[in-house]
Enzyme design. Sequence first.
Site, PDB file in Angstrom:
ATOM      1  N   ASP A 227      50.806  -5.726 -64.220  1.00 30.15           N
ATOM      2  CA  ASP A 227      49.602  -6.375 -64.951  1.00 30.15           C
ATOM      3  C   ASP A 227      49.258  -7.575 -63.909  1.00 30.15           C
ATOM      4  O   ASP A 227      49.930  -8.345 -63.390  1.00 30.15           O
ATOM      5  CB  ASP A 227      49.947  -6.864 -66.205  1.00 30.15           C
ATOM      6  N   GLU A 299      48.282  -3.165 -60.624  1.00 30.97           N
ATOM      7  CA  GLU A 299      46.905  -3.363 -61.049  1.00 30.97           C
ATOM      8  C   GLU A 299      46.201  -4.786 -60.167  1.00 30.97           C
ATOM      9  O   GLU A 299      46.608  -5.754 -60.431  1.00 30.97           O
ATOM     10  CB  GLU A 299      46.615  -3.861 -62.669  1.00 30.97           C
TER      11      GLU A 299
HETATM   12  C1  NOJ Z   1      44.813  -7.070 -67.346  1.00 28.42           C
HETATM   13  C2  NOJ Z   1      44.771  -6.202 -68.628  1.00 28.42           C
HETATM   14  O1  NOJ Z   1      44.488  -4.764 -68.054  1.00 28.42           O
HETATM   15  C3  NOJ Z   1      43.996  -6.787 -69.400  1.00 28.42           C
HETATM   16  O2  NOJ Z   1      43.664  -5.880 -70.614  1.00 28.42           O
HETATM   17  C4  NOJ Z   1      44.528  -7.831 -69.861  1.00 28.42           C
HETATM   18  O3  NOJ Z   1      43.717  -8.904 -70.690  1.00 28.42           O
HETATM   19  C5  NOJ Z   1      44.872  -8.949 -68.533  1.00 28.42           C
HETATM   20  N1  NOJ Z   1      45.397  -8.179 -67.645  1.00 28.42           N
HETATM   21  C6  NOJ Z   1      45.767 -10.080 -68.964  1.00 28.42           C
HETATM   22  O4  NOJ Z   1      47.020  -9.667 -69.400  1.00 28.42           O
END
Ligand code: NOJ
Length: 568
Positions: A227, A299
């Site tokens: 993430d 991500e």
């Molecule tokens: C990316 C995630 O996909 C999202 O849903 C989240 O709010 C943020 N990172 C913080 O972890």
Amino acid sequence: MTRRYTVLLFGFLLLLNIFSDLEAQEIDWWESAALYQIYPRSFQDSDGDGVGDLNGITERLEYLKEIGITATWLSPIFESPMSDFGYDISNFTRIDPIFGTLDDFDALIAKAKDIGVKIILDFVPNHSSDECEWFKKSIRRENGYEDFYVWHDGIADNAGNRLPPSNWVSVFGGPAWTWNAERQQYYLHQFQDKQPDLNFSHPLAREHMQEVLKYWLDRGVDGFRIDAVPHIFEKINDDGTYPDEPLSGWSTDPSSYDYLDHIYTKDQYATVELLYEWRAFLKKYQSENGGETRILLAEAYSSVETLSQYFSNGTHQGAQLPMNFNLMYLNGYSTAEDVVNSAEYWMNTMWKQHQTANWVVGNHDNSRVADRMGRHKVDLLNVIVNAMPGASVTYYGEEIGMGNVPTECTPISCDSRDPERSPMQWDLQANAGFTKGDTTWLPVADDYERYNVQIERGVARSTLQIFKGMQQLKKTAAFKAFKQPGGFSYNALTQNVLQIVRAAANSEEYRVLVNMGNKVERIENLADKTMEYVLLTIHSPHNYGDKVDLSGSFYLMPYEAVVLRSRT
Ligand code: NOJ
Ligand code: MG
């Protein structure tokens, strides 16, 4: 006699040569994987509380197998106050009771291994919940935890008032620094104030996070989706102060994330190195424990040049699949040329450096395709992402064309991203078969009786059938030959017609043709051969098995996508 042996030997050597060629071009499982994202709260509820859970996912694993999924990544299932629905973790090695127990998790893994679907977990290293034990210890400056998070006294203005350490804005808007009264310092949070950022310059934080990886690897997972990668490190000056970020000029609202140009809070080189460290850890784990390649998905909403670094710098390797979100920027007006330009942006950097491609359809942070591009384009995008070489990433429900579901704030949730997180639409039962309970944490789509798995299983050329058809093609030799010379090509035949060719030497050739526009398109003399229709969308006037002579005129109806095949 001698001659016969010479011929035999020659033949043997030739075979060896062919095999070694094949071996050289062999691809690892993730390189052509069909990945599928499950948002656990919304996939399947097993206990009637209206929130999806692990046992629900286990019940539905066969479905993933049915539609051709290689691996599924689950949004966070860990103990959490759910301020950001699991992206605020209070204990990284515990399952949140809303999702079930560790036994449930083990059962899910066992079933997944049994039927051959890989499981990938969400790994959220950038921050924890403010209710995490580590943060509490850090507030109290407990031994070893003093600098586990990013703390600072702040700075003084001319009048001597205390101000945050820098002008940084959080991704969700508002200051990225929040004052903690107990510790009498500011802490950094790139997301909510309930999501304090860990300090990765601190060895203990690094160590703890590596232990988290090991814990879940030991329980049998096949990899992690990491993430918020770009946000892991921030720039700190030698004197311990933090530099202000320059104004971007994109927004006039100082509380908006877009207000600043994030040169000090995004994509710092230390983050790239940290990814290499994690990959090395996974490799070591694999060499000690065997099994197939464990993977990292990253991500990162970053430039392709940066994503390429997250993949590898030539010497070190990072995430195998730094997610390619570029196709998510297509909209209702996007043309075939736009698709080609978007793909080129990726391929010119990544592919040229022998870095595998991936194509993401959507996720829990972005509007669904039916709303982003229009309902009539859902099939087109599903065809495109699965026809391009590399891995595809599908967000649950996109394979049946689910749309955004308008929501109103409830005591449970009030998030602008709620519409794309609505419960999965399984069948014609109440609540679309998502739960046996009376309520669901977010509303079920009004049109679920039309768009659901049960109905679409039985309808020829439904979105689900097209999706499944593409997965079958993705598994053919021709689709897996993308590393061979001439294995694939793509181009815009006209402004609105996209062509993707996939071929394996001496076997089959496929041509994927997609009309992104609302006009009939005629293509003259596409190729000197006759091909057969093997996949047709709802807008196509043809039948499966029909032949077409491409040396003449070839027509595509508005929004028609087809796959043609010839054998050599
Ligand atoms: C990316 C995630 O996909 C999202 O849903 C989240 O709010 C943020 N990172 C913080 O972890
Ligand atoms: Mg439940």
